[in-house]
Design a protein around this motif. Structure first.
Motif, PDB file in Angstrom:
ATOM      1  N   GLY A  73       0.830  -1.208   0.000  1.00 30.84           N
ATOM      2  CA  GLY A  73       0.000   0.000   0.000  1.00 30.84           C
ATOM      3  C   GLY A  73       0.853   1.241   0.000  1.00 30.84           C
ATOM      4  N   LYS A  74       0.788   2.021  -1.051  1.00 34.13           N
ATOM      5  CA  LYS A  74       1.649   3.189  -1.172  1.00 34.13           C
ATOM      6  C   LYS A  74       1.356   4.254  -0.137  1.00 34.13           C
ATOM      7  N   THR A  75       0.145   4.202   0.439  1.00 33.35           N
ATOM      8  CA  THR A  75      -0.197   5.240   1.422  1.00 33.35           C
ATOM      9  C   THR A  75       0.383   4.963   2.796  1.00 33.35           C
ATOM     10  N   VAL A  76       0.818   3.725   3.041  1.00 40.37           N
ATOM     11  CA  VAL A  76       1.307   3.387   4.378  1.00 40.37           C
ATOM     12  C   VAL A  76       2.779   3.009   4.389  1.00 40.37           C
ATOM     13  N   VAL A  77       3.391   2.882   3.219  1.00 36.93           N
ATOM     14  CA  VAL A  77       4.809   2.545   3.151  1.00 36.93           C
ATOM     15  C   VAL A  77       5.579   3.761   2.660  1.00 36.93           C
ATOM     16  N   SER A  78       6.559   4.167   3.417  1.00 38.88           N
ATOM     17  CA  SER A  78       7.435   5.249   2.973  1.00 38.88           C
ATOM     18  C   SER A  78       8.869   4.884   3.312  1.00 38.88           C
ATOM     19  N   GLN A  79       9.797   5.399   2.509  1.00 35.85           N
ATOM     20  CA  GLN A  79      11.195   5.083   2.722  1.00 35.85           C
ATOM     21  C   GLN A  79      11.721   5.840   3.929  1.00 35.85           C
ATOM     22  N   ALA A  80      12.438   5.127   4.802  1.00 34.83           N
ATOM     23  CA  ALA A  80      13.002   5.743   5.998  1.00 34.83           C
ATOM     24  C   ALA A  80      14.517   5.815   5.930  1.00 34.83           C
ATOM     25  N   GLY A  81      15.097   5.428   4.809  1.00 35.92           N
ATOM     26  CA  GLY A  81      16.549   5.464   4.656  1.00 35.92           C
ATOM     27  C   GLY A  81      17.000   4.362   3.722  1.00 35.92           C
ATOM     28  N   SER A  82      18.175   4.499   3.148  1.00 42.07           N
ATOM     29  CA  SER A  82      18.707   3.470   2.262  1.00 42.07           C
ATOM     30  C   SER A  82      20.229   3.464   2.314  1.00 42.07           C
ATOM     31  N   PHE A  83      20.811   2.328   1.921  1.00 42.53           N
ATOM     32  CA  PHE A  83      22.254   2.182   1.832  1.00 42.53           C
ATOM     33  C   PHE A  83      22.543   1.334   0.603  1.00 42.53           C
ATOM     34  N   VAL A  84      23.333   1.892  -0.311  1.00 40.46           N
ATOM     35  CA  VAL A  84      23.647   1.200  -1.564  1.00 40.46           C
ATOM     36  C   VAL A  84      25.159   1.094  -1.691  1.00 40.46           C
ATOM     37  N   SER A  85      25.654  -0.124  -1.761  1.00 41.02           N
ATOM     38  CA  SER A  85      27.080  -0.366  -1.941  1.00 41.02           C
ATOM     39  C   SER A  85      27.259  -1.359  -3.078  1.00 41.02           C
ATOM     40  N   PRO A  86      28.495  -1.610  -3.507  1.00 36.45           N
ATOM     41  CA  PRO A  86      28.689  -2.622  -4.558  1.00 36.45           C
ATOM     42  C   PRO A  86      28.253  -4.010  -4.113  1.00 36.45           C
ATOM     43  N   GLU A  87      28.290  -4.275  -2.815  1.00 31.40           N
ATOM     44  CA  GLU A  87      27.999  -5.618  -2.317  1.00 31.40           C
ATOM     45  C   GLU A  87      26.518  -5.895  -2.110  1.00 31.40           C
ATOM     46  N   LYS A  88      25.743  -4.868  -1.717  1.00 29.01           N
ATOM     47  CA  LYS A  88      24.340  -5.113  -1.368  1.00 29.01           C
ATOM     48  C   LYS A  88      23.569  -3.807  -1.375  1.00 29.01           C
ATOM     49  N   LEU A  89      22.259  -3.923  -1.207  1.00 22.69           N
ATOM     50  CA  LEU A  89      21.400  -2.751  -1.021  1.00 22.69           C
ATOM     51  C   LEU A  89      20.549  -2.983   0.227  1.00 22.69           C
ATOM     52  N   VAL A  90      20.363  -1.918   0.982  1.00 19.85           N
ATOM     53  CA  VAL A  90      19.565  -1.980   2.211  1.00 19.85           C
ATOM     54  C   VAL A  90      18.514  -0.883   2.144  1.00 19.85           C
ATOM     55  N   LEU A  91      17.260  -1.244   2.392  1.00 19.96           N
ATOM     56  CA  LEU A  91      16.171  -0.275   2.345  1.00 19.96           C
ATOM     57  C   LEU A  91      15.377  -0.340   3.636  1.00 19.96           C
ATOM     58  N   ASP A  92      15.247   0.789   4.310  1.00 22.17           N
ATOM     59  CA  ASP A  92      14.409   0.890   5.501  1.00 22.17           C
ATOM     60  C   ASP A  92      13.067   1.490   5.104  1.00 22.17           C
ATOM     61  N   ILE A  93      11.977   0.867   5.547  1.00 16.05           N
ATOM     62  CA  ILE A  93      10.640   1.379   5.252  1.00 16.05           C
ATOM     63  C   ILE A  93       9.840   1.470   6.539  1.00 16.05           C
ATOM     64  N   THR A  94       8.876   2.365   6.538  1.00 14.99           N
ATOM     65  CA  THR A  94       7.942   2.442   7.665  1.00 14.99           C
ATOM     66  C   THR A  94       6.830   1.437   7.408  1.00 14.99           C
ATOM     67  N   TYR A  95       6.722   0.464   8.284  1.00 13.31           N
ATOM     68  CA  TYR A  95       5.670  -0.548   8.178  1.00 13.31           C
ATOM     69  C   TYR A  95       5.538  -1.194   9.552  1.00 13.31           C
ATOM     70  N   PRO A  96       4.318  -1.481  10.003  1.00  8.62           N
ATOM     71  CA  PRO A  96       4.118  -1.849  11.406  1.00  8.62           C
ATOM     72  C   PRO A  96       4.447  -3.278  11.793  1.00  8.62           C
ATOM     73  N   LYS A  97       4.631  -4.175  10.828  1.00  9.36           N
ATOM     74  CA  LYS A  97       4.828  -5.571  11.213  1.00  9.36           C
ATOM     75  C   LYS A  97       5.736  -6.276  10.212  1.00  9.36           C
ATOM     76  N   ALA A  98       6.178  -7.478  10.603  1.00  9.13           N
ATOM     77  CA  ALA A  98       7.072  -8.254   9.742  1.00  9.13           C
ATOM     78  C   ALA A  98       6.342  -8.684   8.467  1.00  9.13           C
ATOM     79  N   LEU A  99       7.086  -8.734   7.382  1.00  9.92           N
ATOM     80  CA  LEU A  99       6.521  -9.213   6.127  1.00  9.92           C
ATOM     81  C   LEU A  99       6.469 -10.739   6.166  1.00  9.92           C
ATOM     82  N   SER A 100       5.406 -11.298   5.643  1.00 10.79           N
ATOM     83  CA  SER A 100       5.287 -12.754   5.606  1.00 10.79           C
ATOM     84  C   SER A 100       6.162 -13.327   4.493  1.00 10.79           C
ATOM     85  N   ARG A 101       6.417 -14.627   4.570  1.00 12.39           N
ATOM     86  CA  ARG A 101       7.200 -15.284   3.524  1.00 12.39           C
ATOM     87  C   ARG A 101       6.534 -15.107   2.158  1.00 12.39           C
TER      88      ARG A 101
END
Length: 877
Positions: free
Chosen positions: A551-579
């Protein structure tokens, strides 16, 4: 209104000469902070709807006053005799205009500080006229209700406090919708108007359903605790709903902290009403019912359930904090001298701060509970500890999560030589979007921390400086003699500045091999740059996929980290994502990759980019009118970004999410890899599985045999656990038997009962409370007593717990399970019943006890057998 500040000053064009607005306002901090008043007055709110009319040279004082007076008296038909007007004592022009309209001298009142309005210590300001309505209430403070404020913007206040006349007079007015509605609907309080009365009734009904008792809500009583609590919940429910609809979620920073603070205050007052489980999500439909038609964002299909989940999750977390915090706080209060002077009932400063820093227990809530128990604490001392704590733990990253922090850039900017670069205008042109190699001139050099560390500014510069979450480039500088200096990092210490970090081997180079003015060849490490740009593009695709899935209205980016090895994205969301959710998101991103969609880059004015659908994650970085860089992936993703990116999505294959976890309340962190990074991760996981297979004896150390071998181990573990539980039960039975045979008073299995006041002994079990009596060492330490009390209350929450440590007696209970029981009252009864028995002449000795309804402690009167007497009091044999 702050968004029109530059228009008032003439720095920006006006959208129109005349403007009328209706805006949603949240007020819970800063200059106009109403939070502490909410619930205890008829009018204060943290959320309200503000009506306003503005003029940017279209009209000024005379027409503004005429429009306001005629709207109130003619259009809304409010009797002029019920109105009063104030004006600034030096604004004789305004006073004359009011009199010209027929406002009598008795209805005009001159003021000074309250009749001069400003946005802050500097900027647009001017005198104002406030219009008040006579409610007819007897209380002088409640009789006159301010309904409209007309601000005549005439000046610009400079830093030194001077008032400089504006080029043109402007108008800024504000009228609270809730207040004018209460006038027109004839209600005593804003909480009685149609859109809020329904919420009041919903809270009262919920309390009755949850607790089995109907609370009395008295609209006109501002000192009645249940009524105040209802008003707090009604106001805060509105605020939380609109914050959620605007994309605000709980966090420890900025708007997220405001959200959390308001929610926790609502939970605290729900607790006063006996609501001991999450309740705000249950009330949310009532808010939708009264406000959803005017504000559809409250009722969006893709947001409603997520909003409820966020509320419930945050409440559950705080209920745990509340229970632990209240337990510790009441225990500490119980140690304060009973009925002592105010100065002697002072909570330790470190205790109050630790309650906040370790548990997250709000300091303002500690203050409320302390006041309720005639205690206090050093608020300035606690604030100082908070300030020190924030300095130690603060992150320089403005995005809030800590991921992608540019702390090193902040360090570099403070190097004296780099500060001199900025002052002297040293700037570098970034050419790295198109070139990975350039002939550059060394503009300046600064020494870093170590003897080998240098920071160099070269122009033009193909090295990308860390920003937007992407790490800085690596590579090398080739000197005129053909020797090379490794580039290990690139930072942006100030706008327009690029600092390349090089390592100089002091053994090889006794003197600096590079000087300002030298010409060098700047070469970016091609492999690391290409892997970083692939991961940066993947970050955009992942963000877009998350918004589509969650849901675009409840997910917003809270920070990111991009390196040659990996990417990390922080989002605002209230619970763990299911498999299943993670699998769908991965599939979404890989579908875009498999389609090999070209990456399009546009340079547009900020307003045009946003109008065309581009996502601006941190809008405060983009001044109006400034051109911005837009990264578009067909209809999949469209974001403002200054980072480096792939040429097409096919370069990213394959994409894999390798972890998803919580890093803060309401913030999830997703780590992923692309391309060769994915193959590397898969090889590592395969090696781990082969090692496990070998360790557990799988046939030929085959991964294929793992499920069967794990099932065998699981079966053996269950058998062992069953045997352990069997032995534990047998040991418990033996211990019980031994305690029963001994019959001594140290048995911790003493169960009695306490008859609630006003009930007859035969009235039935609901009016009796079971009591657990425990005996302990007379010399037991305070910390151990505290641990025992908290443990007992947690393990047996439905029981009243009484402890005897020698002559020290303590009574403790769980207020959520036993809200009708008062520990302090029971302690007083116990001590009173024991006192006559210890005094030969029948005169009760002075009782020594104190505490709170949750935890109380005292000292038994002198007696050789007070243990037996306490047992007898609670009918324990």
């Amino acid at each position: 209104m702050n968004q029109f500040k530059n228009v008032f000053l003439g720095k920006e064009p006006a959208p129109s000469l005349r403007v009328a607005t209706s805006q949603k306002c949240v007020r819970a901090g800063g200059k106009h902070n109403d939070l502490d008043n909410v619930g205890f007055t008829y009018r204060h709110h943290t959320f309200f709807e503000m009506l306003g009319n503005f003029s940017f040279g279209g009209y000024f004082k005379e027409e503004a006053i005429y429009l306001a007076w005629t709207f109130l008296t003619r259009d809304l038909q409010i009797p002029p005799s019920r109105l009063k007007v104030t004006y600034h004592e030096e604004d004789h022009e305004a006073a004359a205009i009011w009199r010209k309209l027929g406002v009598s001298c008795s209805q005009l009142e001159a003021g000074r500080e309250d009749n001069f309005w400003s946005m802050g210590d500097r900027g647009p300001c001017g005198p104002c006229s406030e219009i008040y309505y006579d409610t007819g209430l007897a209380d002088p403070e409640s009789r006159w209700l301010e309904i409209w404020n007309l601000v005549f913007m005439q000046y610009d206040r400079t830093d030194d406090g001077k008032l400089v006349p504006l080029q043109r007079g402007c108008i800024d007015t504000g009228m609270g919708l809730e207040r004018i509605a209460s006038v027109l609907q004839g209600t005593i309080s804003n909480y009685e108007i149609d859109t809020m009365r329904h919420l009041v009734e919903s809270v009262v009904c919920l309390v009755e359903r949850r607790t089995g008792r109907r609370i009395s809500y008295v609209a006109e009583d501002l000192s009645h605790p249940p009524s105040c609590a209802v008003r707090v919940i009604v106001d805060h429910l509105r605020t939380l709903g609109f914050l959620l609809a605007d994309g605000v979620t709980p966090s420890n920073l900025g708007r997220g902290y405001v959200f959390r603070r308001i929610l926790r205050r609502a939970v605290r007052y729900g607790n006063v009403l006996g609501l001991n489980e999450p309740f705000l999500a249950t009330l949310y439909p009532a808010l939708e019912e009264v406000m959803g038609k005017a504000y559809p964002d409250l009722s969006r299909e893709d947001g409603r359930e997520v909003f409820k989940t966020i509320l419930t999750s945050e409440e559950e977390t705080f209920f745990q904090v509340l229970q632990k915090g209240l337990s510790q706080l009441h225990f500490e209060i119980s140690k304060l001298p009973e009925n002592g002077e105010g100065s002697s009932r002072v909570l330790p400063t470190n205790f109050v701060f630790n309650l906040y820093s370790s548990l997250g227990f709000p300091i303002d809530l500690t203050a409320v509970i302390a006041r309720e128990n005639s205690a206090t604490f050093d608020e300035s001392g606690v604030s100082e500890l908070q300030h020190q704590h924030q300095k130690l733990s603060s992150s320089p990253n403005p995005k809030g999560s800590g991921v992608g922090s540019s702390g090193l850039a902040d360090e570099v900017s403070k190097i004296p030589q780099v500060m001199a670069w900025q002052m002297s205008g040293v700037r570098a042109r970034f050419t790295g979007y198109d070139n990975l190699q350039d002939t550059s001139k060394v503009l300046a050099i600064a020494r870093g921390k170590g003897s080998d560390e240098r920071w160099v500014c070269v122009d033009p510069c193909p090295f990308y400086g860390q920003s937007g979450g992407q790490v800085g480039d690596r590579g090398c500088l080739v000197l005129a003699d053909g020797s090379t200096l490794p580039v290990v990092d690139t930072q942006v210490p100030y706008p327009g500045g690029l600092a390349v970090k090089i390592s100089v081997d002091s053994k090889r180079y006794p003197s600096d091999p590079i000087q300002a003015g030298d010409v060098v060849t700047s070469i970016v490490d091609k492999r690391s740059r290409e892997e970083a740009r692939r991961n940066h593009t993947a970050t955009h695709l992942l963000h877009a996929a998350l918004r589509r899935e969650l849901g675009k209205t409840v997910v917003s980016q809270a920070g990111s980290f991009v390196s040659p090895e990996k990417l990390v994205l922080d989002i605002t969301y209230p619970k763990a994502l299911s498999r299943e959710q993670i699998e769908r998101i991965e599939k979404d991103v890989n579908a875009a990759i498999e389609n090999d969609v070209p990456i399009k880059i546009h340079h547009l004015p900020f307003e045009e980019a946003v109008a065309r659908g581009a996502t601006a994650l941190f809008t405060d970085k983009y001044p109006k009118g400034q051109n911005v860089r837009v990264i578009e992936v067909d209809s999949i993703s469209n974001e403002l970004c200054g980072g480096t990116h792939a040429h097409s999505t096919g370069e990213l294959f394959p994409f894999k999410i390798i972890s998803e976890k919580s890093v803060a309340a309401g913030v999830r962190r997703i780590t992923a890899v692309t391309g060769k990074g994915t193959y590397k991760v898969l090889r590592e996981k395969e090696a781990t599985l082969l090692k496990i297979a070998s360790d557990i004896g799988a046939k030929d150390s085959s991964v294929d045999d793992l499920p069967r071998e794990v099932a065998k181990i699981h079966g053996k573990l269950k058998e062992a656990q069953s045997e352990i539980e069997k032995l534990r039960r047998e040991l418990h039975r033996k211990n019980e038997g031994t305690a029963g045979q001994n019959g001594n008073e140290n048995s911790n299995n003493s169960i009695g009962e306490y008859l609630l006041a006003g009930c007859s002994p035969d009235s039935g079990s609901p009016d009796k409370v079971k009591v657990r009596l425990r005996f302990g060492n007379e010399n037991e330490k305070e910390e151990e007593i505290k641990r025992m009390v908290n443990h007992a209350r947690a393990v047996e929450p439905d029981l009243l717990h009484v402890f005897l440590f020698g002559p020290r007696v303590m009574v403790s209970l769980n207020p959520q399970r036993l809200p009708q029981v008062n520990a302090k009252k029971i302690l007083d009864e116990v001590l009173t019943s024991l006192a006559p028995c210890s005094s030969p002449d029948g005169v009760p000795s002075k009782l020594r006890g104190g505490g709170t309804p949750i935890f109380a402690r005292g000292v038994c009167p002198p007696s050789s057998d007070f243990g037996s007497l306490v047992k007898r009091f609670f009918s324990i044999r």
